[in-house]
Design a protein around this motif. Structure first.
Motif, PDB file in Angstrom:
ATOM      1  N   TRP A   1      57.740  54.362  50.882  1.00 48.60           N
ATOM      2  CA  TRP A   1      58.936  55.190  51.026  1.00 48.60           C
ATOM      3  C   TRP A   1      59.678  55.433  49.719  1.00 48.60           C
ATOM      4  N   GLY A   2      59.205  54.849  48.630  1.00 50.53           N
ATOM      5  CA  GLY A   2      59.896  55.011  47.357  1.00 50.53           C
ATOM      6  C   GLY A   2      61.220  54.286  47.282  1.00 50.53           C
ATOM      7  N   VAL A   3      61.408  53.258  48.107  1.00 55.34           N
ATOM      8  CA  VAL A   3      62.665  52.500  48.126  1.00 55.34           C
ATOM      9  C   VAL A   3      62.585  51.384  47.096  1.00 55.34           C
ATOM     10  N   THR A   4      63.448  51.442  46.094  1.00 55.96           N
ATOM     11  CA  THR A   4      63.543  50.378  45.100  1.00 55.96           C
ATOM     12  C   THR A   4      65.005  49.945  45.019  1.00 55.96           C
ATOM     13  N   GLY A   5      65.259  48.881  44.275  1.00 55.23           N
ATOM     14  CA  GLY A   5      66.645  48.445  44.121  1.00 55.23           C
ATOM     15  C   GLY A   5      66.998  47.224  44.918  1.00 55.23           C
ATOM     16  N   GLY A   6      65.992  46.565  45.528  1.00 53.64           N
ATOM     17  CA  GLY A   6      66.256  45.313  46.218  1.00 53.64           C
ATOM     18  C   GLY A   6      66.494  45.471  47.706  1.00 53.64           C
ATOM     19  N   PRO A   7      66.682  44.334  48.389  1.00 51.12           N
ATOM     20  CA  PRO A   7      66.860  44.347  49.837  1.00 51.12           C
ATOM     21  C   PRO A   7      68.008  45.237  50.312  1.00 51.12           C
ATOM     22  N   GLU A   8      69.104  45.278  49.564  1.00 53.78           N
ATOM     23  CA  GLU A   8      70.251  46.076  49.992  1.00 53.78           C
ATOM     24  C   GLU A   8      69.890  47.556  50.069  1.00 53.78           C
ATOM     25  N   SER A   9      69.059  48.021  49.145  1.00 55.84           N
ATOM     26  CA  SER A   9      68.645  49.427  49.168  1.00 55.84           C
ATOM     27  C   SER A   9      67.819  49.730  50.416  1.00 55.84           C
TER      28      SER A   9
ATOM     29  N   ARG B   1      68.081  48.104  53.253  1.00 59.04           N
ATOM     30  CA  ARG B   1      68.994  48.086  54.401  1.00 59.04           C
ATOM     31  C   ARG B   1      69.758  49.403  54.517  1.00 59.04           C
ATOM     32  N   GLU B   2      70.107  49.984  53.384  1.00 60.43           N
ATOM     33  CA  GLU B   2      70.777  51.282  53.417  1.00 60.43           C
ATOM     34  C   GLU B   2      69.881  52.352  54.034  1.00 60.43           C
ATOM     35  N   ARG B   3      68.591  52.266  53.748  1.00 60.52           N
ATOM     36  CA  ARG B   3      67.639  53.229  54.315  1.00 60.52           C
ATOM     37  C   ARG B   3      67.341  52.929  55.779  1.00 60.52           C
ATOM     38  N   LEU B   4      67.464  51.649  56.161  1.00 58.78           N
ATOM     39  CA  LEU B   4      67.138  51.227  57.531  1.00 58.78           C
ATOM     40  C   LEU B   4      68.327  50.505  58.158  1.00 58.78           C
ATOM     41  N   PRO B   5      69.413  51.224  58.475  1.00 63.63           N
ATOM     42  CA  PRO B   5      70.578  50.553  59.051  1.00 63.63           C
ATOM     43  C   PRO B   5      70.466  50.298  60.552  1.00 63.63           C
ATOM     44  N   GLU B   6      69.499  50.939  61.215  1.00 62.59           N
ATOM     45  CA  GLU B   6      69.460  50.897  62.680  1.00 62.59           C
ATOM     46  C   GLU B   6      69.028  49.559  63.286  1.00 62.59           C
ATOM     47  N   PRO B   7      67.973  48.899  62.796  1.00 63.47           N
ATOM     48  CA  PRO B   7      67.541  47.650  63.456  1.00 63.47           C
ATOM     49  C   PRO B   7      68.629  46.575  63.432  1.00 63.47           C
ATOM     50  N   ALA B   8      68.753  45.855  64.539  1.00 68.57           N
ATOM     51  CA  ALA B   8      69.733  44.766  64.601  1.00 68.57           C
ATOM     52  C   ALA B   8      69.398  43.670  63.600  1.00 68.57           C
ATOM     53  N   VAL B   9      68.099  43.483  63.324  1.00 66.34           N
ATOM     54  CA  VAL B   9      67.650  42.477  62.359  1.00 66.34           C
ATOM     55  C   VAL B   9      66.644  43.136  61.427  1.00 66.34           C
ATOM     56  N   LEU B  10      66.902  43.046  60.132  1.00 62.80           N
ATOM     57  CA  LEU B  10      65.951  43.508  59.124  1.00 62.80           C
ATOM     58  C   LEU B  10      65.633  42.340  58.200  1.00 62.80           C
ATOM     59  N   VAL B  11      64.348  42.015  58.085  1.00 61.08           N
ATOM     60  CA  VAL B  11      63.901  40.941  57.203  1.00 61.08           C
ATOM     61  C   VAL B  11      63.117  41.568  56.057  1.00 61.08           C
ATOM     62  N   VAL B  12      63.600  41.363  54.845  1.00 58.13           N
ATOM     63  CA  VAL B  12      62.947  41.910  53.655  1.00 58.13           C
ATOM     64  C   VAL B  12      62.229  40.778  52.945  1.00 58.13           C
ATOM     65  N   LYS B  13      60.907  40.871  52.902  1.00 58.52           N
ATOM     66  CA  LYS B  13      60.088  39.841  52.266  1.00 58.52           C
ATOM     67  C   LYS B  13      59.977  40.159  50.778  1.00 58.52           C
TER      68      LYS B  13
ATOM     69  N   GLU C   1      59.458  34.994  45.771  1.00 59.98           N
ATOM     70  CA  GLU C   1      60.869  34.629  45.639  1.00 59.98           C
ATOM     71  C   GLU C   1      61.441  34.103  46.946  1.00 59.98           C
ATOM     72  N   GLY C   2      61.124  34.756  48.055  1.00 64.39           N
ATOM     73  CA  GLY C   2      61.688  34.357  49.336  1.00 64.39           C
ATOM     74  C   GLY C   2      61.871  35.551  50.238  1.00 64.39           C
ATOM     75  N   ALA C   3      62.864  35.505  51.098  1.00 67.35           N
ATOM     76  CA  ALA C   3      63.117  36.590  52.041  1.00 67.35           C
ATOM     77  C   ALA C   3      64.612  36.686  52.323  1.00 67.35           C
ATOM     78  N   THR C   4      65.073  37.912  52.498  1.00 64.69           N
ATOM     79  CA  THR C   4      66.473  38.172  52.829  1.00 64.69           C
ATOM     80  C   THR C   4      66.542  38.805  54.203  1.00 64.69           C
ATOM     81  N   ALA C   5      67.404  38.292  55.050  1.00 66.63           N
ATOM     82  CA  ALA C   5      67.584  38.842  56.390  1.00 66.63           C
ATOM     83  C   ALA C   5      68.973  39.437  56.531  1.00 66.63           C
ATOM     84  N   PHE C   6      69.020  40.583  57.166  1.00 65.07           N
ATOM     85  CA  PHE C   6      70.264  41.251  57.515  1.00 65.07           C
ATOM     86  C   PHE C   6      70.366  41.236  59.039  1.00 65.07           C
ATOM     87  N   VAL C   7      71.416  40.651  59.566  1.00 60.62           N
ATOM     88  CA  VAL C   7      71.612  40.578  61.008  1.00 60.62           C
ATOM     89  C   VAL C   7      72.967  41.187  61.331  1.00 60.62           C
ATOM     90  N   ARG C   8      72.940  42.202  62.157  1.00 55.72           N
ATOM     91  CA  ARG C   8      74.175  42.851  62.531  1.00 55.72           C
ATOM     92  C   ARG C   8      75.055  41.894  63.299  1.00 55.72           C
TER      93      ARG C   8
END
Length: 364
Positions: free
Chosen positions: A226-234, A236-248, A252-259
């Motif tokens: 998708w050409g998404v760069t800039g880290g997990p936050e970028s 999440r900005e492209r994918l705000p809909e899922p209640a849970v987004l896990v960026v591997k 380094e590890g993984a970042t989870a965004f939970v609404r």
């Protein structure tokens, strides 16, 4: 026409997707130079199913295989892991898919000549396979909806137009839909071929992800697809809909965004948590993403806090990385819970090698 299947019984998780017989190289090097291969099985969704069954959950695998020996091998191997294979269709007209690979990571990009830049060669023989005939007409939604969680991946969407139609139904809104878990699982070779056949490109994976409840995506595949760069936050900005987004984030590890209203209308702010990966002596560089998804979903089913869900994901990924094939025995719940409960310093100090998850070697 749908095939006659057993009576549907409620289950914790349904995993739907293609599994194939895979041939692992007997030595490192180009496929052209490998003299022999060892037979195993591979399939993102069945990998997750086997790991979840090994973690004590009731799991159903829904798919199609050929009425051939490779199909027999797949269903027998997956059933032996404790997975319900009663809803796997057998197709007498289409073969079971197979693939060959070399050692190393699967590529996310190819150059104009098809070179993967030093990543593993992966050669699929799955065009026209039994699983590519999955569609809303051949899969009974009753076999997938009577579960707490439905787990699917973006691989299925690339197999055929019929499979893409099925994925749109599974990830779309419908009454009594289970929680839908979606692993992007971008496979550059599959989507390159799909584009050549005038099918939708990998951008369709973004469309599917937006309809799901839990989404797993790697930073590298988000950039490639998708050409998404800039880290997990970028992302999440492209994918705000899922209640849970896990960026591997690889090693380094993984970042989870939970609404804040997980499962709600998407208006509440996210809870964000990063959990570092573990130090691992890698025996095989495949299956980690499937293991991570299985560990995270297992902890989700148990109602564990977000940090513990991520740690369980890392541990089940580590189990996959410390064996040469795709399938690995997950750590026992007792062992996993003990390691997950470590303080941050001890967690970061863990060093896992082959055998740690089966009691043959102690985590250090």
């Amino acid at each position: 026409m749908r095939e006659r299947m057993p009576t549907v019984v409620s289950t914790d998780v349904v995993c739907l997707g293609e599994s194939m017989v895979t041939f692992l190289p007997s030595q490192a090097g180009r496929l052209a130079d490998v003299p022999s291969f060892e037979r195993a099985i591979g399939g993102a969704e069945s990998n997750v199913a086997c790991a979840l069954a090994g973690s004590g959950h009731s799991v159903r695998w829904v798919s199609r295989v050929g009425a051939d020996g490779f199909g027999d091998h797949l269903v027998e191997t997956i059933a032996a892991r404790g997975v319900d294979i009663g809803f796997v269709g057998r197709d007498p007209r289409r073969p079971t898919g197979i693939y060959f690979r070399t050692e190393g990571e699967r590529p996310t990009t190819l150059d104009a000549t098809g070179d993967s830049g030093g990543a593993a060669e992966v050669v699929y023989y799955r065009a026209g396979s039994a699983a590519s005939a999955m569609s809303p007409q051949t899969v009974d939604l009753g076999t997938v909806d009577d579960a707490d969680v439905l787990h699917v991946t973006g691989i299925t969407a690339a197999l055929s137009e019929e499979c893409l139609e099925l994925m749109r139904v599974l990830t779309g809104p419908r009454p009594d839909r289970p929680l839908v878990s979606f692993d992007v699982n971008y496979r550059v070779g599959l989507w390159d071929r799909a584009e050549a056949d005038a099918a939708p490109g990998p951008g369709v994976l973004l469309e599917l992800a937006r309809g799901c409840d839990v989404v797993f995506a790697g930073e590298d595949e988000a950039a490639a697809a998708w050409g998404v760069t800039g880290g997990p936050e970028s992302l999440r900005e492209r994918l705000p809909e899922p209640a849970v987004l896990v960026v591997k984030q690889g090693g380094e590890g993984a970042t989870a965004f939970v609404r804040g209203d997980e499962g709600g209308d998407g208006e509440a702010a996210d809870t964000v948590h990063f959990e570092p990966a573990l130090r691992i002596d890698v025996a095989g560089a495949v299956g980690a993403g499937d293991g991570f998804a299985a560990g995270f979903l297992s902890a989700t089913l148990r109602g564990l806090p977000l940090a513990e869900r991520l740690r369980h994901g890392h541990l089940t990924a580590a189990a996959a990385l410390t064996v040469p094939g795709d399938l690995a025995e997950p750590p026992s719940r007792e062992v996993a819970d003990r390691l997950v409960a470590l303080d941050d310093e001890d967690w970061r100090a863990l060093h896992l090698g082959p055998g740690w998850n089966t009691g043959k070697a102690d985590p250090s």
